[in-house]
Motif scaffolding. Structure first.
Motif, PDB file in Angstrom:
ATOM      1  N   THR A  30       0.840  -1.204   0.000  1.00 10.30           N
ATOM      2  CA  THR A  30       0.000   0.000   0.000  1.00 10.30           C
ATOM      3  C   THR A  30       0.869   1.245   0.000  1.00 10.30           C
ATOM      4  N   GLU A  31       1.835   1.291   0.884  1.00 14.93           N
ATOM      5  CA  GLU A  31       2.706   2.458   0.990  1.00 14.93           C
ATOM      6  C   GLU A  31       3.512   2.659  -0.290  1.00 14.93           C
ATOM      7  N   ALA A  32       3.978   1.565  -0.884  1.00 13.90           N
ATOM      8  CA  ALA A  32       4.757   1.668  -2.116  1.00 13.90           C
ATOM      9  C   ALA A  32       3.910   2.169  -3.278  1.00 13.90           C
ATOM     10  N   LEU A  33       2.689   1.681  -3.395  1.00 16.07           N
ATOM     11  CA  LEU A  33       1.805   2.121  -4.478  1.00 16.07           C
ATOM     12  C   LEU A  33       1.378   3.570  -4.297  1.00 16.07           C
ATOM     13  N   LEU A  34       1.126   3.978  -3.065  1.00 16.86           N
ATOM     14  CA  LEU A  34       0.806   5.382  -2.812  1.00 16.86           C
ATOM     15  C   LEU A  34       1.972   6.272  -3.218  1.00 16.86           C
ATOM     16  N   ALA A  35       3.187   5.854  -2.877  1.00 17.62           N
ATOM     17  CA  ALA A  35       4.380   6.623  -3.250  1.00 17.62           C
ATOM     18  C   ALA A  35       4.539   6.697  -4.761  1.00 17.62           C
ATOM     19  N   ALA A  36       4.027   5.675  -5.471  1.00 17.19           N
ATOM     20  CA  ALA A  36       4.110   5.646  -6.939  1.00 17.19           C
ATOM     21  C   ALA A  36       2.971   6.425  -7.596  1.00 17.19           C
ATOM     22  N   GLY A  37       2.083   7.010  -6.791  1.00 21.21           N
ATOM     23  CA  GLY A  37       1.033   7.858  -7.337  1.00 21.21           C
ATOM     24  C   GLY A  37      -0.319   7.200  -7.507  1.00 21.21           C
ATOM     25  N   ALA A  38      -0.452   5.966  -7.043  1.00 15.37           N
ATOM     26  CA  ALA A  38      -1.732   5.267  -7.167  1.00 15.37           C
ATOM     27  C   ALA A  38      -2.671   5.628  -6.017  1.00 15.37           C
ATOM     28  N   LEU A  39      -3.939   5.363  -6.230  1.00 14.47           N
ATOM     29  CA  LEU A  39      -4.939   5.378  -5.167  1.00 14.47           C
ATOM     30  C   LEU A  39      -5.132   3.944  -4.722  1.00 14.47           C
ATOM     31  N   VAL A  40      -5.179   3.702  -3.420  1.00 17.69           N
ATOM     32  CA  VAL A  40      -5.243   2.326  -2.915  1.00 17.69           C
ATOM     33  C   VAL A  40      -6.462   2.138  -2.024  1.00 17.69           C
ATOM     34  N   VAL A  41      -7.284   1.156  -2.366  1.00 18.65           N
ATOM     35  CA  VAL A  41      -8.365   0.715  -1.488  1.00 18.65           C
ATOM     36  C   VAL A  41      -7.790  -0.374  -0.598  1.00 18.65           C
ATOM     37  N   MET A  42      -7.728  -0.081   0.699  1.00 21.83           N
ATOM     38  CA  MET A  42      -7.130  -0.991   1.671  1.00 21.83           C
ATOM     39  C   MET A  42      -8.204  -1.906   2.251  1.00 21.83           C
ATOM     40  N   VAL A  43      -8.144  -3.180   1.918  1.00 21.80           N
ATOM     41  CA  VAL A  43      -9.139  -4.149   2.386  1.00 21.80           C
ATOM     42  C   VAL A  43      -8.581  -4.908   3.583  1.00 21.80           C
ATOM     43  N   ASP A  44      -9.346  -4.940   4.664  1.00 22.45           N
ATOM     44  CA  ASP A  44      -8.950  -5.702   5.836  1.00 22.45           C
ATOM     45  C   ASP A  44     -10.179  -5.863   6.725  1.00 22.45           C
ATOM     46  N   TRP A  45     -10.118  -6.829   7.640  1.00 24.63           N
ATOM     47  CA  TRP A  45     -11.220  -7.018   8.585  1.00 24.63           C
ATOM     48  C   TRP A  45     -11.090  -6.083   9.788  1.00 24.63           C
ATOM     49  N   ASN A  46      -9.880  -5.559  10.022  1.00 21.42           N
ATOM     50  CA  ASN A  46      -9.590  -4.777  11.213  1.00 21.42           C
ATOM     51  C   ASN A  46      -9.978  -3.312  10.999  1.00 21.42           C
ATOM     52  N   GLU A  47     -11.224  -2.996  11.313  1.00 20.94           N
ATOM     53  CA  GLU A  47     -11.747  -1.658  11.036  1.00 20.94           C
ATOM     54  C   GLU A  47     -10.985  -0.565  11.782  1.00 20.94           C
ATOM     55  N   ALA A  48     -10.649  -0.804  13.030  1.00 21.24           N
ATOM     56  CA  ALA A  48      -9.951   0.214  13.825  1.00 21.24           C
ATOM     57  C   ALA A  48      -8.578   0.518  13.241  1.00 21.24           C
ATOM     58  N   GLU A  49      -7.854  -0.527  12.855  1.00 18.62           N
ATOM     59  CA  GLU A  49      -6.521  -0.321  12.293  1.00 18.62           C
ATOM     60  C   GLU A  49      -6.601   0.352  10.932  1.00 18.62           C
TER      61      GLU A  49
END
Length: 243
Positions: free
Chosen positions: A24-43
């Motif tokens: 996620t961090e690498a793709l953001l640095a490359a200029g992408a938009l990232v949808v972060m999927v996870d079960w951990n809502e708080a995190e």
């Protein structure tokens, strides 16, 4: 020279930690938009605040069939389209088969295999309609040889390797590239279930890699010209085969 990822929209499962977060961090640095999927809502909420507006949280429990089935439609309600699906979420079982139980086996296969197949199934119509897309899956070096100390995990990754390589061929006419990355042991929470002796040897010999190294491999896969597909990239600690 690699193609730019600026403006691309990526979906990453298991994005709240480990390889998923590093990618996620690498793709953001490359200029992408990232949808972060996870079960951990708080995190996810904390990470979205830290990472900024181009990190969009998507709470999905991939083990739950209903939640898993809603993932792609819910994401397409938040973003215009999906350029990249990175199926990274997974779990681990080590030790002899007799040491685990049926419920744990079911949970692993649901997350490591079934959820991957379902996520890919659900994104194909969208990518096919657009005539373009990238699907990347996290496999493992365990998906390439019979690691006797982790037969359930290795079995799940052999299944994933077969699935990726069959779908890669099936989706070529639709303009969709399908690839996998197969890391060796990565410093992550999954190693908590490793046999203690194996983990001790790996640490002492420098036979572990950081999640960022795998993220670099994923970026390499995604930035190749469209007429090039990296079928699989094995990323191993140099000392791994000496453990």
């Amino acid at each position: 020279m690699g193609i730019s990822l600026a403006g691309k929209i990526a979906v990453i499962t298991g994005a709240a930690s480990g390889i998923g977060l590093a990618t996620t961090e690498a793709l953001l640095a490359a200029g992408a938009l990232v949808v972060m999927v996870d079960w951990n809502e708080a995190e996810l909420s904390k990470l979205a605040t830290r990472l900024g507006d181009r990190a969009i949280p998507q709470v999905t429990n991939l083990i739950d069939a209903d939640s898993c089935g809603k993932m792609v439609p819910e994401i397409l309600g938040k973003v215009d389209h999906i350029d990249i699906l990175y199926c990274n979420a997974g779990t681990y079982i080590g030790g002899d088969l007799i040491q685990t139980d049926n419920a744990t086996i079911d949970r692993m296969l649901t997350l490591n295999v079934n959820a991957v197949m379902k996520n890919v199934h659900d994104v194909i119509p969208h990518m096919s309609e657009r005539g373009s897309g990238d699907i990347v899956v996290t496999s493992s070096i365990a998906g390439h040889f019979p690691t006797y100390w982790e037969p359930v995990y290795a079995g799940s990754k052999w299944a994933v390797t077969c699935f990726v390589q069959t779908m890669r061929r099936q989706l070529i006419p639709h303009g969709i590239r399908v690839s996998q990355v197969s890391p060796g042991p990565v410093v992550s929470a999954l190693l908590a279930d490793w046999p203690e002796e194996n983990l001790r040897k790996a640490k002492e010999s420098g036979s572990l890699i950081e999640p960022s190294v795998v993220a670099d491999a994923v970026l390499y896969i995604l930035t190749r010209p469209r007429n090039v597909t990296i079928r699989d990239m094995l990323v191993l600690p140099t000392n791994f085969d000496r453990v």
